[in-house]
Write a protein that holds these residues in place. Structure first.
Motif, short mmCIF file in Angstrom:
data_model
loop_
_atom_site.label_atom_id
_atom_site.label_comp_id
_atom_site.label_asym_id
_atom_site.label_seq_id
_atom_site.Cartn_x
_atom_site.Cartn_y
_atom_site.Cartn_z
N LEU A 83 6.97 -0.35 3.96
CA LEU A 83 5.89 -1.11 4.54
C LEU A 83 6.72 -2.26 5.36
O LEU A 83 6.13 -2.61 6.45
N LYS A 84 7.75 -2.82 4.77
CA LYS A 84 8.41 -3.81 5.57
C LYS A 84 9.00 -3.39 6.91
O LYS A 84 8.83 -3.91 7.87
N ALA A 85 9.57 -2.03 6.70
CA ALA A 85 10.07 -1.68 8.09
C ALA A 85 8.91 -1.39 8.90
O ALA A 85 9.00 -1.50 10.30
N TRP B 211 5.75 -2.96 13.95
CA TRP B 211 4.65 -3.28 14.51
C TRP B 211 4.99 -4.53 15.50
O TRP B 211 4.34 -4.90 16.63
N GLU B 212 5.61 -5.72 14.87
CA GLU B 212 6.00 -6.72 15.43
C GLU B 212 6.92 -6.79 16.67
O GLU B 212 6.51 -7.51 17.73
N ASN B 213 8.06 -5.80 16.52
CA ASN B 213 9.02 -6.19 17.44
C ASN B 213 8.97 -4.87 18.61
O ASN B 213 9.41 -4.89 19.62
N ILE C 25 -0.70 -6.67 10.88
CA ILE C 25 0.38 -7.45 10.46
C ILE C 25 0.33 -8.35 9.14
O ILE C 25 0.89 -8.50 8.34
N ASN C 26 -0.71 -9.16 9.59
CA ASN C 26 -1.21 -10.42 8.60
C ASN C 26 -1.61 -9.90 7.28
O ASN C 26 -1.32 -10.59 6.15
N SER C 27 -2.25 -8.58 7.24
CA SER C 27 -2.95 -8.10 5.99
C SER C 27 -1.66 -7.87 5.05
O SER C 27 -1.64 -7.42 3.89
N HIS C 28 -0.62 -7.22 5.82
CA HIS C 28 0.90 -6.90 4.98
C HIS C 28 1.77 -7.72 4.78
O HIS C 28 2.91 -7.42 4.37
N LYS C 29 1.67 -8.97 5.16
CA LYS C 29 2.70 -10.03 4.73
C LYS C 29 2.36 -10.90 3.37
O LYS C 29 1.36 -10.82 3.17
#
Length: 67
Positions: free
Chosen positions: A15-17, A22-24, A63-67
């Protein structure tokens, strides 16, 4: 109220990957598409611009929901 979920280290790392990608990768690609659509002119009638802004918002929410 936040919920707690149990997750394995492998699941967490996966999930972190995904979030990092998504961000990069995906967010910068959407930003480029928004810039290209913005360069086309009138934003009120620019469907591509609005579609990319919506995609950006949905991805940011993900992204926000997975942080």
């Amino acid at each position: 109220m936040s919920e707690t979920f149990l997750m394995s280290r492998v699941g967490y790392d996966k999930l972190k990957a995904e979030v990092i990608q998504w961000e990069n990768v995906h967010m910068p690609a959407i930003a480029e598409k928004i810039a290209a659509a913005r360069a086309e002119g009138d934003l009120k009638e620019n469907a591509e611009y609005h579609a990319q802004r919506e995609a950006q918002g949905l991805l940011q929410a993900r992204i926000n929901s997975h942080k």
